[in-house]
Scaffold this motif. Sequence first.
Motif, PDB file in Angstrom:
ATOM      1  N   UNK A  71      98.216  61.583   8.726  1.00  0.00           N
ATOM      2  CA  UNK A  71      97.858  60.810   7.535  1.00  0.00           C
ATOM      3  C   UNK A  71      96.495  60.610   7.405  1.00  0.00           C
ATOM      4  N   UNK A  72      96.277  60.087   6.167  1.00  0.00           N
ATOM      5  CA  UNK A  72      95.049  59.931   5.820  1.00  0.00           C
ATOM      6  C   UNK A  72      94.631  58.459   5.046  1.00  0.00           C
ATOM      7  N   UNK A  73      93.634  57.649   5.443  1.00  0.00           N
ATOM      8  CA  UNK A  73      93.508  56.331   4.900  1.00  0.00           C
ATOM      9  C   UNK A  73      91.937  56.062   4.405  1.00  0.00           C
ATOM     10  N   UNK A  74      91.887  55.928   3.239  1.00  0.00           N
ATOM     11  CA  UNK A  74      90.361  55.530   3.060  1.00  0.00           C
ATOM     12  C   UNK A  74      90.188  54.152   2.714  1.00  0.00           C
ATOM     13  N   UNK A  75      88.969  53.666   3.346  1.00  0.00           N
ATOM     14  CA  UNK A  75      88.764  52.427   3.206  1.00  0.00           C
ATOM     15  C   UNK A  75      87.369  51.947   2.165  1.00  0.00           C
ATOM     16  N   UNK A  76      87.304  51.122   1.469  1.00  0.00           N
ATOM     17  CA  UNK A  76      86.186  50.879   0.452  1.00  0.00           C
ATOM     18  C   UNK A  76      85.488  49.527   0.955  1.00  0.00           C
ATOM     19  N   UNK A  77      84.485  49.535   1.514  1.00  0.00           N
ATOM     20  CA  UNK A  77      83.799  48.262   2.264  1.00  0.00           C
ATOM     21  C   UNK A  77      82.689  47.932   1.385  1.00  0.00           C
ATOM     22  N   UNK A  78      82.599  46.489   0.988  1.00  0.00           N
ATOM     23  CA  UNK A  78      81.235  45.964   0.140  1.00  0.00           C
ATOM     24  C   UNK A  78      80.684  44.923   1.024  1.00  0.00           C
ATOM     25  N   UNK A  79      79.589  44.811   1.224  1.00  0.00           N
ATOM     26  CA  UNK A  79      78.908  43.734   2.063  1.00  0.00           C
ATOM     27  C   UNK A  79      77.843  43.152   1.591  1.00  0.00           C
ATOM     28  N   UNK A  80      77.585  41.838   1.751  1.00  0.00           N
ATOM     29  CA  UNK A  80      76.607  41.328   1.464  1.00  0.00           C
ATOM     30  C   UNK A  80      75.243  41.304   2.017  1.00  0.00           C
ATOM     31  N   UNK A  81      75.316  41.584   3.297  1.00  0.00           N
ATOM     32  CA  UNK A  81      74.106  41.716   4.160  1.00  0.00           C
ATOM     33  C   UNK A  81      74.135  42.708   4.911  1.00  0.00           C
ATOM     34  N   UNK A  82      72.942  43.289   5.737  1.00  0.00           N
ATOM     35  CA  UNK A  82      73.174  44.500   6.542  1.00  0.00           C
ATOM     36  C   UNK A  82      73.885  44.081   7.741  1.00  0.00           C
ATOM     37  N   UNK A  83      73.682  42.805   8.255  1.00  0.00           N
ATOM     38  CA  UNK A  83      74.239  42.325   9.568  1.00  0.00           C
ATOM     39  C   UNK A  83      75.842  42.576   9.228  1.00  0.00           C
ATOM     40  N   UNK A  84      76.351  41.847   7.963  1.00  0.00           N
ATOM     41  CA  UNK A  84      77.732  42.348   7.748  1.00  0.00           C
ATOM     42  C   UNK A  84      78.231  43.677   7.879  1.00  0.00           C
ATOM     43  N   UNK A  85      77.103  44.599   7.339  1.00  0.00           N
ATOM     44  CA  UNK A  85      77.562  46.263   7.155  1.00  0.00           C
ATOM     45  C   UNK A  85      77.696  46.597   8.731  1.00  0.00           C
TER      46      UNK A  85
END
Length: 366
Positions: A238-252
């Motif tokens: 199985x395959x799952x894709x995650x889209x991640x959006x971050x406000x800061x480099x630390x959060x990333x």
Amino acid sequence: MLSDLEELVRCESFSADLGAVARSAEVVGALGERLLGVAPQRIVIGGVSHLRWSFGIPKVLLIGHHDTVWPMGSIRSRPWSVADGRARGPGVLDMKAGLVQMFHALASLPSPDGVCVIVNGDEEVGSTTSRQLIEQSAGGCAAAFVLEASADEGGALKTARKGTSRYEIVVHGRAAHAGQEPEKGVNAAIEAAHQVLSAAGLGVSAASAEDGSPLGAATITPTLLSAGTARNTVPALARLTLDVRVPSAAAQETIDVLVRGMTPRTPGARLEVTGGGQRPPMGPESSAALYALASRIAAEQGQEPLRGAPVGGASDANYTAAMGCPTLDGLGAVGGGAHADSEYVAVDRMVPRARLLAGLVARTRR
């Protein structure tokens, strides 16, 4: 300007069709050559066609893209049209009108000296082949102006952008006959369902950690999901894709650790995590001085007061800002419905927007 826009819109340029992107580069290059008097340098990287104009020693970088999200043939179901003050067609807002405004803005100046223009062909898929070109060009510039569409239908400039990460979680299970001996299998689909819920939980934690940021909270969104090969077989993969959006480099960085630390819930299942950070965040400090200058120029030109807005989407502005180059985005067309059937450009805002860009270039290349 409308005639030029029609020509660009009618030349479809779906990111995944490299032949179409190459044809679009020819059309965009010819338009730029006609208005600027110089043919572009055509740069093909990984089969993707990019264009660059450079005049003198560049102090100002203008960035646009000519690829779109619209599959080939979309022009037949969403034909070019101008009615009731709105221009429509695939990619008209994102961002072919921005390109037209950019070329006409430069053509209105006595000279384009001190300006570098990059029009890349893969922005919609992450600028994977053009990122280095953009970053190198931004290195010695005092300002970067990005011709993406406005943040809203009112014309707000984009003063900050979240960073992006993309992950694919591959679930390895074990196949078995679904009717005769399902107990001998390890169901990758069930494990993927667990991981969807786990990812959603990580998103809640990330949002809480970043509460109060000017860009809002970090988000982790499961998007694509697939599993199995046959209706009577326990899925082995199985395959799952995650889209991640971050406000800061630390959060990333924090989310990267969390995603890579996800563990299987189903006995016998194994997880493989690929991907990671793509575009770094663009903080509001990157655009503050340029936004203030744009506001003064708009007032001098008799335009309505400008507004700025942080947005969750990413663009090539993320790359220039991360290079330490002051960056202002959303200087392209005003309209709405990007990536949707309702996509349109407000025709009466095209000339004022071009005049604003011309004023910014004139002030910042000194």
